[in-house]
Design a protein around this motif. Sequence first.
Motif, short mmCIF file in Angstrom:
data_model
loop_
_atom_site.label_atom_id
_atom_site.label_comp_id
_atom_site.label_asym_id
_atom_site.label_seq_id
_atom_site.Cartn_x
_atom_site.Cartn_y
_atom_site.Cartn_z
N UNK A 1 56.42 12.64 22.60
CA UNK A 1 57.45 13.43 23.28
C UNK A 1 58.83 12.83 23.03
N UNK A 2 58.94 11.50 23.16
CA UNK A 2 60.24 10.85 23.02
C UNK A 2 60.77 11.00 21.60
N UNK A 3 59.88 10.91 20.61
CA UNK A 3 60.30 11.12 19.23
C UNK A 3 60.84 12.55 19.05
N UNK A 4 60.12 13.50 19.64
CA UNK A 4 60.53 14.91 19.53
C UNK A 4 61.83 15.16 20.29
N UNK A 5 61.96 14.55 21.47
CA UNK A 5 63.18 14.72 22.27
C UNK A 5 64.39 14.18 21.52
N UNK A 6 64.24 12.99 20.92
CA UNK A 6 65.35 12.41 20.16
C UNK A 6 65.75 13.32 19.01
N UNK A 7 64.75 13.85 18.30
CA UNK A 7 65.03 14.74 17.18
C UNK A 7 65.75 16.01 17.65
N UNK A 8 65.28 16.61 18.76
CA UNK A 8 65.92 17.80 19.29
C UNK A 8 67.36 17.51 19.69
N UNK A 9 67.56 16.39 20.39
CA UNK A 9 68.90 16.05 20.89
C UNK A 9 69.89 15.88 19.74
#
Length: 253
Positions: A147-155
Amino acid sequence: MARRKKIYEGKAKILYEGPEPGTIVQYFKDDATAFNAQKKDVIEGKGVLNNRLSEFFMTGLNNIGVPTHFLKRLNMREQLVRSCEIIPLEVIVRNFAAGSLAKRLGLEEGTPLPRPIVEYCYKDDKLGDPLVTEEHIAAFGWASQQDMDDILSLALRVNDYLSGLMYGVGIRLVDFKIEIGRVYDGDFQRLVVADEISPDSCRLWDLQTGQKLDKDVFRRDLGSLTDAYTEVAERLGVMPKQATHISKPKLIN
């Protein structure tokens, strides 16, 4: 007509059950708050402007492949969004020193950062949305490492999109915050940009003059919040530029 069921009321929006399963109606209020709601006021037209601006940004993100919960605008104050499970984090992306970061690190406001800095705050108004690390997030199970990897990418993708968009109309994107939600399709889960993107959740400064065009106008008593948000909407083409001052927003349908 049956009365709609209210799901939640926050400082700036009210959520109602949507017309179809898995949907929510998001209503934008005129309420303005700052300093964890210690400062409050009602700013006529603010909700209308934020609804239209958030629609504009979310539609743009959807069009470039950044998934959001936004489905469509219903009227001047309401939009239909996909129901999602909100991860209890505020995701903050900073391009220039301002606000709490400038205070924490003793930096002059407006100092360019060496690269975009992504921070996380735990969403809890009673605690003042405290800053947390990825260690806290993992330890308390708020989000997985994937999730954190995906959140960073989205941000960072949102940052690239918004920065370029704003720069093109003479506005510096100083920082912004977003929320991320989980959408489930059977056993499959994906993350989407949720809540809103508006001058309420961004710091926006005029490139030439440094004039603030965001909620800092309200926080610091710098003038008319509606005028500031209207300026952003006009520059982006969300509403037409007027030859004379208007007291209430006149928006494009």
